[in-house]
Design a protein around this motif. Structure first.
Motif, PDB file in Angstrom:
ATOM      1  N   UNK A 120      20.559   7.934  54.590  1.00  0.00           N
ATOM      2  CA  UNK A 120      20.074   7.197  55.761  1.00  0.00           C
ATOM      3  C   UNK A 120      20.728   5.818  55.803  1.00  0.00           C
ATOM      4  N   UNK A 121      21.117   5.431  56.986  1.00  0.00           N
ATOM      5  CA  UNK A 121      21.810   4.165  57.135  1.00  0.00           C
ATOM      6  C   UNK A 121      23.302   4.263  56.925  1.00  0.00           C
ATOM      7  N   UNK A 122      23.766   5.403  56.396  1.00  0.00           N
ATOM      8  CA  UNK A 122      25.202   5.592  56.144  1.00  0.00           C
ATOM      9  C   UNK A 122      25.844   6.560  57.140  1.00  0.00           C
ATOM     10  N   UNK A 123      25.033   7.392  57.773  1.00  0.00           N
ATOM     11  CA  UNK A 123      25.561   8.362  58.733  1.00  0.00           C
ATOM     12  C   UNK A 123      25.007   8.059  60.119  1.00  0.00           C
ATOM     13  N   UNK A 124      25.815   8.354  61.133  1.00  0.00           N
ATOM     14  CA  UNK A 124      25.383   8.138  62.512  1.00  0.00           C
ATOM     15  C   UNK A 124      24.896   9.417  63.169  1.00  0.00           C
ATOM     16  N   UNK A 125      25.388  10.556  62.688  1.00  0.00           N
ATOM     17  CA  UNK A 125      25.023  11.839  63.269  1.00  0.00           C
ATOM     18  C   UNK A 125      24.698  12.834  62.156  1.00  0.00           C
ATOM     19  N   UNK A 126      23.711  13.654  62.394  1.00  0.00           N
ATOM     20  CA  UNK A 126      23.293  14.631  61.397  1.00  0.00           C
ATOM     21  C   UNK A 126      24.437  15.559  61.009  1.00  0.00           C
TER      22      UNK A 126
END
Length: 471
Positions: free
Chosen positions: A376-382
């Motif tokens: 969390x906080x490192x990716x923008x899209x699943x």
């Protein structure tokens, strides 16, 4: 308060797939209704039968529901003032048009399409704005009856008169446009018996008891025309608010020809609905604060119509990943929302790797939840978590002995040291402690520096030498 929504940024007044401009109009209508305890109505304009798109009506409601701004009344949901498809209300429009004719506020027009086209070409040739010359408003009653008896094709036009009263727009303030000086009499019933937008919407607003209409600012000038119709019918008009247009970052107009502005495209690409709503409101106005990360309940509580400016809202879609990252993090931190993300991610894993998965434990809920929390906080899209960069999380990596040999000749020795470390530390492993322990392992190697030790571990754990590991 009964708020009426329609897609006012469509190029044509027919049902089309929902795009960003329409979503923004819907959002402001929804927020306004919920802020003041009103009812949010979706009425679909399908009176231009030549431009109907199969499946678009259903898609519009699907996308509003996906976005979290479902209408209270609509073709799908029904309601006390339906039907909500204009093609199912033709009798009401024709009855009103006849009422206007009877009161001499409208008239039959028998001009052919060829004559109208000639008028248009002549106006353009002389550098003027094309307009109807109101020829048929001067026909005598007996001439009209004769043509009707002969079965001549006709439209019904509304008589534009001078003396428009000023009206106060919620956003643009006092306005008044003498439309009769610049326009010809508008068609209200077409030759096919279907109404134009101008008639259908005032009729529906009246009979659906609509109190407020929020629509795009390109309709501000036409409002005086509509108010003339209200006056001719003796009806009380709703309160109008004209929203500044949503534009591209460079100030150009959003176009449906830009395939990436349709809401279904954003949904397909993994954009979260709350991120899309946050982006479209963050670039505009109408709120007490302007910050990232707002969800729909916060948008409603912070909404302030008096703060909507008349300036166009410039949309910067390059910022959308940042908005999505923030809202994805919020979902991961919410237990119920995280459960839904786990289901979605598990499906993505199945689709991406299917037969390659050797260890079914990677599909367990607790494992996927741990991955989400660590990223969390490192990716923008699943969907980033099923990209090649993160494939090692779900399938065993492959690498060659040559790749290992190119890094160090002490691979076996280093592997035994790391396995011993894991065995000794067991449940005590943590990110902070692990960094120190791995540096201690590197010191026990004879000819391999810490940097090569880390490359070796990355390679055997992920199949890559450069990676931000999730451990």
């Amino acid at each position: 308060i009964r708020i009426y929504l329609y897609d006012m940024q469509s190029e044509y007044f027919s049902i089309c797939f929902l795009h960003l401009g329409g979503l923004r109009t819907a959002l402001y209508n929804y927020i306004f209704a919920k802020k003041y305890g009103g009812v949010f109505i979706l009425r679909l304009e399908d009176t231009d039968q030549s431009r109907l798109v199969p499946g678009a009506a259903e898609s519009i409601e699907d996308m509003l529901e996906w976005a979290g701004i479902p209408p209270d009344e609509s073709p799908r949901r029904g309601g006390p003032t339906g039907p909500y498809l204009q093609s199912q209300r033709l009798d009401l429009y024709n009855q009103t048009a006849r009422q206007l004719v009877a009161s001499d506020h409208a008239y039959y027009c028998f001009c052919s399409s060829q004559r109208l086209e000639l008028l248009k070409k002549e106006a353009l040739r002389s550098g003027q704005t094309p307009r109807y010359d109101n020829r048929c408003r001067h026909l005598r009653a007996d001439q009209v009856q004769e043509k009707l008896a002969q079965g001549a094709s006709y439209v019904i036009r509304f008589r534009l008169e001078e003396g428009v009263e000023p009206f106060q727009d919620l956003i643009f303030g006092w306005n008044r446009h003498e439309v009769a000086q610049v326009e010809g009499d508008p068609v209200v019933i077409k030759a096919d018996g279907f109404p134009t937008y101008h008639l259908a919407n005032i009729v529906d607003d009246h009979y659906m008891k609509v109190s407020h209409v929020l629509r795009g600012s390109e309709w501000l000038i036409s409002t005086s025309k509509h108010l003339l119709m209200y006056r001719a019918l003796g009806w009380q008009p709703p309160t109008f608010g004209h929203l500044p247009l949503l534009m591209n970052k460079d100030g150009s107009k959003l176009s449906k020809r830009q395939g990436d502005i349709f809401i279904e495209t954003f949904k397909r690409d993994g954009v979260l609905p709350e991120a899309l709503l946050d982006t479209t409101t963050n670039c505009g106005s109408g709120f007490n604060t302007n910050r990232m990360g707002r969800r729909i309940d916060e948008l409603i509580s912070e909404f302030n119509p008096s703060k909507i400016t008349t300036h166009s809202a410039l949309l910067d879609l390059e910022k959308l990943p940042e908005f999505n990252r923030l809202h994805l993090q919020q979902r991961i931190e919410d237990e119920q929302q995280c459960d839904l993300l786990i289901q979605d991610l598990r499906e993505e894993i199945y689709q991406a790797f299917a037969e390659q998965i050797q260890d079914k434990d990677v599909l367990r809920e607790d494992y996927i939840r741990r991955v989400l929390r660590l990223r969390k906080g490192h990716i923008s899209f699943l969907k980033e978590l099923v990209s090649p960069t993160y494939s090692y999380l779900w399938v065993r990596p492959s690498f060659s002995s040559q790749e290992v040999a190119s890094l160090t000749g002490e691979a076996q020795h280093i592997a035994s040291l790391v396995l011993k470390l894991i065995e000794e530390r067991s449940e005590e492993l943590s990110v902070d402690r692990l960094g120190k322990d791995l540096k201690a392992v590197a010191k026990q190697a004879k000819a391999t520096k810490y940097r090569e030790v880390m490359k070796l571990l990355r390679l055997v754990l992920s199949g890559q030498q450069v990676l931000s590991l999730v451990l």
